[in-house]
Design an enzyme around this catalytic site. Sequence first.
Site, mmCIF file in Angstrom:
data_model
loop_
_atom_site.group_PDB
_atom_site.id
_atom_site.type_symbol
_atom_site.label_atom_id
_atom_site.label_comp_id
_atom_site.label_asym_id
_atom_site.label_seq_id
_atom_site.Cartn_x
_atom_site.Cartn_y
_atom_site.Cartn_z
ATOM 1 N N LYS A 273 0.832 -1.217 0.000
ATOM 2 C CA LYS A 273 0.000 0.000 0.000
ATOM 3 C C LYS A 273 0.860 1.260 0.000
ATOM 4 C CE LYS A 273 -1.755 1.741 4.009
ATOM 5 N NZ LYS A 273 -1.639 3.167 4.317
ATOM 6 N N ASN A 274 1.814 1.317 0.920
ATOM 7 C CA ASN A 274 2.519 2.587 1.094
ATOM 8 C C ASN A 274 3.512 2.880 -0.031
ATOM 9 O OD1 ASN A 274 0.977 3.170 3.284
ATOM 10 N ND2 ASN A 274 2.489 2.504 4.810
ATOM 11 N N ASP B 276 3.420 0.156 12.302
ATOM 12 C CA ASP B 276 2.228 -0.378 11.624
ATOM 13 C C ASP B 276 1.955 -1.839 11.974
ATOM 14 O OD1 ASP B 276 1.953 2.075 10.466
ATOM 15 O OD2 ASP B 276 2.679 1.487 8.493
ATOM 16 N N ARG C 272 -0.683 14.897 13.057
ATOM 17 C CA ARG C 272 0.248 14.450 12.002
ATOM 18 C C ARG C 272 0.662 15.649 11.150
ATOM 19 N NH1 ARG C 272 -1.984 8.856 9.453
ATOM 20 N NH2 ARG C 272 0.137 8.731 8.662
ATOM 21 N N ASP D 89 5.204 19.721 8.723
ATOM 22 C CA ASP D 89 6.218 20.784 8.749
ATOM 23 C C ASP D 89 7.527 20.353 8.075
ATOM 24 O OD1 ASP D 89 6.141 19.085 11.203
ATOM 25 O OD2 ASP D 89 8.061 20.057 11.582
ATOM 26 N N GLN D 90 7.877 19.073 8.180
ATOM 27 C CA GLN D 90 9.149 18.625 7.581
ATOM 28 C C GLN D 90 9.047 18.567 6.060
ATOM 29 O OE1 GLN D 90 12.069 18.034 9.543
ATOM 30 N NE2 GLN D 90 10.697 19.061 10.984
ATOM 31 N N CYS E 180 -5.325 7.903 8.700
ATOM 32 C CA CYS E 180 -5.621 7.321 10.006
ATOM 33 C C CYS E 180 -5.441 8.350 11.104
ATOM 34 C CB CYS E 180 -4.688 6.143 10.280
ATOM 35 S SG CYS E 180 -5.168 4.657 9.431
ATOM 36 N N ARG F 19 -9.072 0.082 3.592
ATOM 37 C CA ARG F 19 -8.117 1.055 3.039
ATOM 38 C C ARG F 19 -6.789 0.375 2.719
ATOM 39 N NH1 ARG F 19 -6.456 5.018 6.895
ATOM 40 N NH2 ARG F 19 -4.981 5.233 5.206
HETATM 41 N N1 EPU Z 1 6.072 14.109 11.577
HETATM 42 C C1 EPU Z 1 6.209 15.431 11.908
HETATM 43 N N2 EPU Z 1 6.331 16.336 10.892
HETATM 44 C C2 EPU Z 1 6.289 15.972 9.587
HETATM 45 C C3 EPU Z 1 6.142 14.619 9.255
HETATM 46 C C4 EPU Z 1 6.026 13.695 10.276
HETATM 47 O O1 EPU Z 1 6.253 15.796 13.090
HETATM 48 O O2 EPU Z 1 6.399 16.855 8.728
HETATM 49 C C5 EPU Z 1 5.987 13.103 12.661
HETATM 50 C C6 EPU Z 1 4.653 12.370 12.647
HETATM 51 O O3 EPU Z 1 3.653 13.100 13.300
HETATM 52 C C7 EPU Z 1 5.039 11.090 13.340
HETATM 53 C C8 EPU Z 1 6.470 10.832 12.854
HETATM 54 O O4 EPU Z 1 6.949 12.095 12.406
HETATM 55 O O5 EPU Z 1 5.038 11.299 14.717
HETATM 56 C C9 EPU Z 1 6.599 9.841 11.720
HETATM 57 O O6 EPU Z 1 5.737 10.208 10.653
HETATM 58 P P1 EPU Z 1 6.025 9.822 9.134
HETATM 59 O O7 EPU Z 1 6.108 11.069 8.344
HETATM 60 O O8 EPU Z 1 7.172 8.880 9.066
HETATM 61 O O9 EPU Z 1 4.714 9.037 8.768
HETATM 62 P P2 EPU Z 1 3.778 9.224 7.512
HETATM 63 O O10 EPU Z 1 4.592 9.466 6.286
HETATM 64 O O11 EPU Z 1 2.689 10.169 7.837
HETATM 65 C C10 EPU Z 1 3.867 6.723 6.820
HETATM 66 C C11 EPU Z 1 2.854 5.638 6.565
HETATM 67 C C12 EPU Z 1 2.216 5.214 7.871
HETATM 68 C C13 EPU Z 1 3.312 4.735 8.809
HETATM 69 C C14 EPU Z 1 4.377 5.805 8.987
HETATM 70 C C15 EPU Z 1 5.562 5.364 9.842
HETATM 71 C C16 EPU Z 1 2.099 6.147 4.343
HETATM 72 C C17 EPU Z 1 1.006 6.638 3.454
HETATM 73 N N3 EPU Z 1 1.847 6.159 5.646
HETATM 74 O O12 EPU Z 1 3.135 7.792 7.410
HETATM 75 O O13 EPU Z 1 1.381 4.124 7.529
HETATM 76 O O14 EPU Z 1 2.760 4.425 10.065
HETATM 77 O O15 EPU Z 1 4.878 6.219 7.698
HETATM 78 O O16 EPU Z 1 6.171 4.256 9.279
HETATM 79 O O17 EPU Z 1 3.143 5.724 3.876
HETATM 80 C C18 EPU Z 1 -0.366 2.620 7.825
HETATM 81 O O18 EPU Z 1 -0.015 2.108 6.753
HETATM 82 O O19 EPU Z 1 -1.202 2.096 8.612
HETATM 83 C C19 EPU Z 1 0.216 3.908 8.208
HETATM 84 C C20 EPU Z 1 -0.305 4.692 9.138
#
Ligand code: EPU
Length: 428
Positions: free
Chosen positions: A22-23, A305, A122, A125-126, A117, A397
Amino acid sequence: MYKYVIKGGNRLEGEISVSGAKNAAVAIVAATILCDEPCVLENVPDISDTAICAKILREMGASINYTNKNTIQIDTKNIKSPVVPYELARTMRASSYFLGTLLGRFHEAYVPMPGGCDLGDRPIDQHIKAFNCLGATDEIVSGTVHVKADDLIGCQIYFDINTVGGTINAIFAAVKAKGLTIIENAAKEPHIVDLANFLNSMGADIRGAGTDVIKVRGVERLKGITYAIIPDQIEAGTYMVAAAATKGNVLIKNVIPKHLESITINLRKMGVKVEEFDESVRVSVDGPIMKTNVKTMPHPGFPTDMQPQLSTLLTIAEGTSIVTDDIFDNRFRYVAELRKMGAEITVKDKVAIIQGVKCLKGAPVKATDLRAGAALVIAGLCAEGVTEIDDIYHIERGYESIEEKLSAVGADIKRMYFQPKETMAIGG
Ligand code: EPU
């Protein structure tokens, strides 16, 4: 509305084939915007998140043809505007990827603040920091993020935290920028490597994906290709845990065992037998499930996850286990549901203490997010009696044909329609 109704207690036995990741798929579907030639994507999981990504592209003017349920031909050449439709995009996290891809193609993007989710706050900012480094400005207007750049210029991006989405968006914005971009403290998840492989096959110049320093040298244009998406690490891990929870014996096929290592190691610590083959793993149990302590970490650590699913297995393990998950603010919402099934879990901050019980008992429960839903399916499979899971759209999803795959290995799981109960108005 549909629910899963599971009659627990059946031992899972047989073979399950894992779908595409998925991701990786949601990133790669969005990445087709970076090229104005047709692409064919194979092994795309047939789940609502990828369907929504494809619908977003179609609404923006792309041509989308499914040649079968897992193969999509995408041609984005007729996308003329960098505006992502609000209603579809706000339902999923991966809509943020359109920021990077549209910025890469049009030097401008309008994308509704991403949903997905509910795991707590979430922020993005990065992602924005990466765009700013490359020369883009940003503003938020009425819930829509607007980024714009006259020119994208290669730069050095240092992420303050490990972020999967931020790393992917930085790659998207850098892939056609002028010069070299160096992304430091990059995420290393398998889907980042898959995305880089996809873009490199199209002609991009990305090195170091899978390590914490990724170097992207901008190229003029990308060409259309045919590409098959990697197997889903988390779907595979979910079925590994389901096999263990039912004391079953299941061959899980179409996997990359290396991607499953942190899951395999933890299952083995718990007394579960995991045999690795070239493209499959066999999971079986011939003794008690033992307690263990787990802490989630970015790849190659134990994935957040998989935390709800493994924690569910620990509810029926011998002894007390401690599970720490501080990647997101709120990844323990499923605990209240598992307690309805007799699990003994206390959560303090980001730590769950799980006292194993002899068995779980079926109950009506509700999926609060995707992986929470998967955990409840596992709980239902190993529980005594009937479990009814509500809000299964969360599960759909991310899991292709979950009830068919589990039924084929002996589970008693049905997807059933229930008329929503009318709420009675009470006068007075
Ligand atoms: N974060 C920030 N600022 C940012 C981006 C992230 O503070 O700009 C924080 C988040 O709030 C969190 C941490 O950094 O506390 C990690 O977030 P990350 O950006 O790595 O997660 P994501 O890209 O939003 C993806 C997956 C998630 C998975 C996470 C961690 C996708 C579409 N989603 O989310 O998948 O849990 O990486 O591996 O790729 C799932 O598949 O069930 C799912 C939630």
